[in-house]
Design a protein around this motif. Structure first.
Motif, mmCIF file in Angstrom:
data_model
loop_
_atom_site.group_PDB
_atom_site.id
_atom_site.type_symbol
_atom_site.label_atom_id
_atom_site.label_comp_id
_atom_site.label_asym_id
_atom_site.label_seq_id
_atom_site.Cartn_x
_atom_site.Cartn_y
_atom_site.Cartn_z
ATOM 1 N N ARG A 64 0.836 -1.201 0.000
ATOM 2 C CA ARG A 64 0.000 0.000 0.000
ATOM 3 C C ARG A 64 0.874 1.257 0.000
ATOM 4 O O ARG A 64 0.624 2.214 -0.731
ATOM 5 N N VAL A 65 1.931 1.242 0.821
ATOM 6 C CA VAL A 65 2.825 2.400 0.893
ATOM 7 C C VAL A 65 3.540 2.587 -0.439
ATOM 8 O O VAL A 65 3.696 3.699 -0.956
ATOM 9 N N LEU A 66 4.022 1.496 -1.033
ATOM 10 C CA LEU A 66 4.696 1.583 -2.342
ATOM 11 C C LEU A 66 3.753 2.131 -3.403
ATOM 12 O O LEU A 66 4.134 2.934 -4.275
ATOM 13 N N GLY A 67 2.459 1.696 -3.364
ATOM 14 C CA GLY A 67 1.480 2.200 -4.348
ATOM 15 C C GLY A 67 1.268 3.684 -4.210
ATOM 16 O O GLY A 67 1.193 4.428 -5.196
ATOM 17 N N ILE A 68 1.172 4.106 -2.889
ATOM 18 C CA ILE A 68 0.981 5.544 -2.670
ATOM 19 C C ILE A 68 2.192 6.315 -3.159
ATOM 20 O O ILE A 68 2.096 7.373 -3.811
ATOM 21 N N GLY A 69 3.394 5.799 -2.881
ATOM 22 C CA GLY A 69 4.608 6.483 -3.336
ATOM 23 C C GLY A 69 4.694 6.544 -4.848
ATOM 24 O O GLY A 69 5.058 7.576 -5.443
ATOM 25 N N ALA A 70 4.367 5.428 -5.483
ATOM 26 C CA ALA A 70 4.400 5.421 -6.964
ATOM 27 C C ALA A 70 3.412 6.415 -7.536
ATOM 28 O O ALA A 70 3.673 7.117 -8.533
ATOM 29 N N ALA A 71 2.220 6.472 -6.874
ATOM 30 C CA ALA A 71 1.215 7.419 -7.363
ATOM 31 C C ALA A 71 1.720 8.848 -7.233
ATOM 32 O O ALA A 71 1.526 9.692 -8.131
ATOM 33 N N VAL A 72 2.399 9.114 -6.069
ATOM 34 C CA VAL A 72 2.928 10.470 -5.891
ATOM 35 C C VAL A 72 3.981 10.779 -6.935
ATOM 36 O O VAL A 72 4.037 11.871 -7.514
ATOM 37 N N VAL A 73 4.873 9.785 -7.209
ATOM 38 C CA VAL A 73 5.919 9.998 -8.216
ATOM 39 C C VAL A 73 5.301 10.229 -9.594
ATOM 40 O O VAL A 73 5.712 11.114 -10.339
ATOM 41 N N LEU A 74 4.312 9.438 -9.937
ATOM 42 C CA LEU A 74 3.635 9.615 -11.232
ATOM 43 C C LEU A 74 2.969 10.974 -11.327
ATOM 44 O O LEU A 74 2.974 11.626 -12.374
ATOM 45 N N ALA A 75 2.399 11.399 -10.188
ATOM 46 C CA ALA A 75 1.742 12.704 -10.212
ATOM 47 C C ALA A 75 2.754 13.805 -10.467
ATOM 48 O O ALA A 75 2.548 14.710 -11.303
ATOM 49 N N PHE A 76 3.885 13.726 -9.731
ATOM 50 C CA PHE A 76 4.925 14.734 -9.979
ATOM 51 C C PHE A 76 5.468 14.659 -11.405
ATOM 52 O O PHE A 76 5.763 15.672 -12.038
ATOM 53 N N ALA A 77 5.639 13.440 -11.932
ATOM 54 C CA ALA A 77 6.139 13.273 -13.309
ATOM 55 C C ALA A 77 5.160 13.869 -14.323
ATOM 56 O O ALA A 77 5.547 14.517 -15.311
ATOM 57 N N SER A 78 3.876 13.659 -14.062
ATOM 58 C CA SER A 78 2.865 14.219 -14.973
ATOM 59 C C SER A 78 2.899 15.732 -14.951
ATOM 60 O O SER A 78 2.829 16.413 -15.991
ATOM 61 N N VAL A 79 2.996 16.266 -13.707
ATOM 62 C CA VAL A 79 3.057 17.723 -13.610
ATOM 63 C C VAL A 79 4.297 18.246 -14.319
ATOM 64 O O VAL A 79 4.268 19.254 -15.047
ATOM 65 N N GLY A 80 5.458 17.577 -14.152
ATOM 66 C CA GLY A 80 6.692 18.015 -14.832
ATOM 67 C C GLY A 80 6.580 17.926 -16.341
ATOM 68 O O GLY A 80 7.028 18.813 -17.071
#
Length: 310
Positions: free
Chosen positions: A26-42
């Motif tokens: 669950r923690v890894l999924g949340i982290g991946a989602a956060v990374v993807l969100a930042f990548a999308s914003v970038g």
């Protein structure tokens, strides 16, 4: 490793045990989602920054293509202009050759017409003048050498037209003068008696003969030797049937001893018109034409006139 979450509201602390596999996923999924969100914003920010540059590059490429097309069209126009100029130069050469032939023809006409050598010089333009009215600059310009050649040729044609018109008038006037001057024989025959003192054929005495006697068969055609107006057609003492023609320039011609008259007073006759038929009327020993030439009221020797040619 355990994570203890303490709430400010005084609730019971919550403990997260990372040893639990489900929790780790669950923690890894949340982290991946956060990374993807930042990548999308970038990526969005990068695209937002990069899109004007790409559009500019695309527009530059389009302009390059248009410039290439326009350069090709300009080359085609240049080649077409060169072809047209070459054709125009060839036509100009033909016109110059025609102008040269016109000059030669004009000089030949001046010689044939026996005009003054210095009166018509086809190498020099006639004197002209007048006020020049400008209409503004032209919308296009030819190459300088070609433009000068065309102007020179146009001026040459104007010169030739003026000179040929003047020559035509002079030649017509010369022809009129020639037609009004007695020239040639009035009948086909031979001269049997000349102008001047001779022995009278009837009494043998010395007498002055005022014309030429031209022996011809009876009924032969008698022609006028110049253009003019018939002033007399009838019988005169000694002459028999006679025709007299006034040529309006001081000359008068007389045709006598005719068997038949074919004209009447007041009739206009031209060179070579038949005016009578030869005979032996009046004081005559046989069929012939008695021909006289008068100039300014005095009878002159016709010999020089019958031997002349137009």
């Amino acid at each position: 490793m355990q994570i203890i979450l303490v709430s400010r509201a005084g609730k019971v602390p919550r403990t997260l045990d990372l040893a639990n596999q489900r929790l780790r996923w669950r923690v890894l999924g949340i982290g991946a989602a956060v990374v993807l969100a930042f990548a999308s914003v970038g990526a969005g920010v990068a695209l937002a920054v990069a899109s004007p540059r790409d559009r500019a590059l695309a527009e530059i490429n389009t302009l390059h293509q248009q410039v290439k097309q326009q350069d090709k069209q300009l080359g085609d126009l240049r080649e077409d202009a060169h072809r047209q100029l070459d054709a125009l130069a060839a036509k100009l050469g033909q016109l110059q050759a025609q102008a040269t032939r016109l000059n030669a023809l004009g000089e030949r006409l001046a010689q044939v017409g026996k005009l003054d050598n210095g009166e018509f010089n086809f190498d020099q333009p006639p004197p002209v003048g007048g006020v020049e009215v400008t209409t503004g600059s032209s919308a296009f310009a030819l190459p300088q050498t070609l433009d000068i050649s065309i102007d020179q040729l146009a001026s040459q044609f104007d010169t030739q037209q003026a000179q040929l018109s003047a020559m035509q008038s002079l030649l017509l006037n010369a022809r009129i003068d020639s037609d009004l001057k007695p020239t040639g024989m009035p009948a086909d025959g031979y001269i049997s008696s000349y102008f001047g003192v001779r022995a009278d054929p009837f009494d043998g005495r010395s007498a002055r003969h005022t014309g030429l006697d031209i022996a011809v068969p009876f009924g032969s055609e008698v022609h006028t030797v110049a253009e003019g107006m018939v002033t007399y057609a009838g019988v005169r003492s000694g002459y028999g049937n006679v025709v007299e023609i006034d040529h309006g320039n001081g000359y008068m011609t007389r045709y006598a001893h005719n068997s038949k008259l074919l004209v009447h007073p007041g009739e206009h006759v031209r060179v070579g018109d038949e005016i009578a038929e030869a005979g032996s009327t009046g004081r005559s020993t046989g069929p012939h034409v008695h021909f006289e030439v008068w100039y300014n009221g005095r009878v002159v020797n016709p010999l020089a006139y019958v031997k002349n040619h137009r």
